[in-house]
Design a protein around this motif. Structure first.
Motif, short mmCIF file in Angstrom:
data_model
loop_
_atom_site.label_atom_id
_atom_site.label_comp_id
_atom_site.label_asym_id
_atom_site.label_seq_id
_atom_site.Cartn_x
_atom_site.Cartn_y
_atom_site.Cartn_z
N HIS A 1 0.84 -1.21 0.00
CA HIS A 1 0.00 0.00 0.00
C HIS A 1 0.88 1.26 0.00
O HIS A 1 0.59 2.22 -0.70
N VAL A 2 1.94 1.20 0.81
CA VAL A 2 2.82 2.37 0.96
C VAL A 2 3.42 2.81 -0.38
O VAL A 2 3.56 4.00 -0.63
N VAL A 3 3.72 1.83 -1.23
CA VAL A 3 4.32 2.21 -2.52
C VAL A 3 3.27 2.37 -3.61
O VAL A 3 3.60 2.53 -4.79
N GLY A 4 2.00 2.34 -3.22
CA GLY A 4 0.92 2.66 -4.15
C GLY A 4 0.51 1.50 -5.06
O GLY A 4 -0.02 1.73 -6.14
N ALA A 5 0.73 0.27 -4.59
CA ALA A 5 0.34 -0.89 -5.41
C ALA A 5 -1.18 -1.00 -5.47
O ALA A 5 -1.88 -0.59 -4.54
N SER A 6 -1.70 -1.58 -6.56
CA SER A 6 -3.15 -1.72 -6.70
C SER A 6 -3.62 -2.93 -5.88
O SER A 6 -2.83 -3.83 -5.57
N SER A 7 -4.92 -2.97 -5.57
CA SER A 7 -5.47 -4.08 -4.78
C SER A 7 -5.23 -5.39 -5.52
O SER A 7 -4.97 -6.43 -4.91
N ARG A 8 -5.32 -5.36 -6.84
CA ARG A 8 -5.14 -6.57 -7.63
C ARG A 8 -3.71 -7.09 -7.48
O ARG A 8 -3.49 -8.28 -7.25
N GLU A 9 -2.76 -6.16 -7.59
CA GLU A 9 -1.34 -6.55 -7.43
C GLU A 9 -1.12 -7.14 -6.05
O GLU A 9 -0.41 -8.13 -5.89
#
Lengths: 303, 226
Positions: free
Chosen positions: B105-113
């Motif tokens: 989450h901190v690095v802005g990954a998507s929920s899918r990733e």
């Protein structure tokens, strides 16, 4: 970016819930501050409206001496019209004046004055005189008072001066009280957020270690502050609405005055409250997290 | 991967933590950093993660000269590193899955990733069955594996482990270092600070010994380092 923001938004709201006692204290203090501000603003608006109403009439009532015959009163009228600054001069016979008073009292109370008509009418004849230039108000009133047959002049300039003074006191006093309360609110909000922050030190620490930017760390705390501000703004706007309506209803039944309608300003007032709440909240959040990141940010990974 | 060129660090109180350190760690290496408490190991790590800046000398991480790195760019440098701590640093109110997902989450990954990557990483550290557990329900070794999963989830080029076996049973220490070795085999550079001689002896990797702020030994086996 948007998905991060959604995540951070959720985090901010979660902070409020997990830190609800302090959040409630912040909301309480901010509501008090906003209510006082709103009350001062409404008071000032009412005074301004009253002053405008007085200035708007731009006229005085000139009462004749008691028992002055109508013919003499007509002569006084002619004398008044001869003066420089007179825009209009309208005769108000005492019978019309009595009728107007009876109309103001309503049917039930007006019956009490039924025996005072005709010769027993205690009211004097009068002129409604309006001026061309308000800056010569006092001088013109003085000249009218010198005319033989004039009993008294209903001079509003004193009332206007008193209202101005009162407005100044309320504005100045209000300003200092609001300033003080604003600082207290800011202090409480930033401390509330600081409590959340300390309880989440480990999370911040981990965030920094995996490469969170300072903005990523900041946003949930700003969201928390803004949410506190918005809740306070909405609640205080509602309370002020209710209190003002109730108060003006009570006052108008006792004293004859026409307050400004809350409905006319409620949109602007609510918007101002929400905006002020947002600003206070965001500022409180930014102050606390800013201090934290500046003071302890260097040690954030903390090997 | 990492290069220290004549690096010295003197803290504002006058303590000299590092003194003219020269060191080069190649891509894909596994290096043990050893030394007594106060020898300068923590400062060494702090300089790599840009928590501290050197008083003298130059540090290069990846291809980045750290002296040219602005404060706002530090988080992006840290995204190429994974960090494992002695005290695990897990968030107790989060599940194992959430602890690992948090780093994404901190690095802005998507929920899918996140849904795709986290189970894979948990499988890598053998914790796929513990995804819904909270850290308190796990043993020390398992907690450290969660820490490791979190460090790995963003696919770092460099893994820094600060005494990762310090709080786990000796028997499990080998398991942790085995896991680090496995990760190293897949191409991640590993820097591991440790006090445990047995580990260094068993795994026979490059050993850098720091004493009083200087690198006093740098060799491929613990015996030579002594």
């Amino acid at each position: 970016m948007i998905r991060s923001f959604r995540y951070l938004l959720k985090e901010g709201v979660r902070n409020i819930w997990s830190n609800r006692t302090m959040s409630l204290a912040s909301v309480g203090v901010l509501i008090s501050c906003l209510l006082l501000t709103g009350a001062a603003v409404l008071f000032s608006m009412n005074i301004n409206a009253a002053m405008k109403a007085i200035e708007g009439t731009n006229s005085v009532k000139v009462y004749m001496k008691e028992g002055l015959p109508v013919l003499s009163a007509v002569k006084v009228g002619a004398e008044i019209k001869k003066l420089d600054n007179i825009a209009s001069c309208k005769f108000i016979p005492k019978d019309d004046a009595l009728e107007r008073v009876m109309g103001m009292l309503g049917e039930k109370d007006a019956a009490l004055l039924n025996g005072m008509t005709g010769k027993d009418n205690p009211l004097p004849d009068a002129y409604q005189v309006s001026f061309r230039d308000l800056s010569k108000y006092k001088a013109t009133v003085a000249k009218i008072q010198q005319i033989d047959g004039v009993g008294s002049v209903n001079d509003y300039s004193d009332i206007a001066a008193k209202l101005t003074k009162l407005d100044r006191i309320v504005t100045t006093g209000g300003f200092w009280i609001i300033l003080l309360l604003s600082l207290v609110s800011l202090f409480i909000i930033s401390n509330t957020i600081r409590v959340t922050m300390f309880s989440r030190r480990l999370e911040i620490n981990i965030m920094k270690s995996v490469g969170a930017t300072n903005w990523f760390v900041r946003v949930p705390f700003i969201v928390e502050g803004v949410a506190i501000g918005l809740i306070s703004g909405a609640v205080s706007s509602g309370i002020l609405h209710l209190l003002y309506s109730q108060l003006t209803r009570t006052l108008t039944s006792i004293v004859r005055f026409s307050p400004i309608e809350i409905g006319a300003v409620s949109g602007r007032l609510t918007a101002a409250f929400l905006l002020a709440g947002c600003l206070f909240g965001a500022l409180g959040g930014m102050i606390s997290i800013g201090k934290y990141l500046k003071k302890e940010g260097g040690d954030i990974v903390d090997w | 991967m990492i290069e220290f060129q004549d690096v010295s660090k003197i803290y504002p109180n006058g303590t000299q933590a590092l003194n003219r350190v020269n060191l080069r760690v190649e891509d894909g290496e596994f290096v043990f950093i050893v030394g007594a408490s106060g020898a300068g190991k923590s400062t060494f790590l702090k300089l790599i993660t840009c928590e501290e800046r050197p008083t003298e000398g130059e540090i290069i991480v990846g291809e980045q000269k750290l002296s040219e790195l602005r404060r706002g760019e530090v988080p992006y440098l840290r995204r190429m590193m994974g960090m494992v701590f002695q005290d695990f640093r897990l968030i107790n109110k989060m599940t194992v899955y959430e602890n690992v997902a948090f780093a994404m989450h901190v690095v802005g990954a998507s929920s899918r990733e996140i849904r795709r990557r986290v189970p894979y990483i948990l499988g890598l550290v053998n914790l796929q069955d513990k995804a819904r557990c909270h850290p308190r329900e796990l043993s020390g070794g398992e907690q450290q594996r969660v820490g490791l999963a979190r460090a790995l989830v963003n696919n770092p080029k460099l893994l820094i482990a600060d005494e990762p076996t310090g709080n786990v049973d000796p028997a499990l220490s080998f398991e942790i270092v085995d896991l680090l070795s496995e990760i190293n085999k897949r191409g991640t550079t590993v820097l591991m600070v440790t006090h445990e001689h047995s580990l260094v002896k068993k795994f026979r990797r490059r050993v850098v010994e720091i004493r009083s702020g200087s690198v006093v030994a740098d060799s491929c086996t613990w015996e030579v380092a002594r």
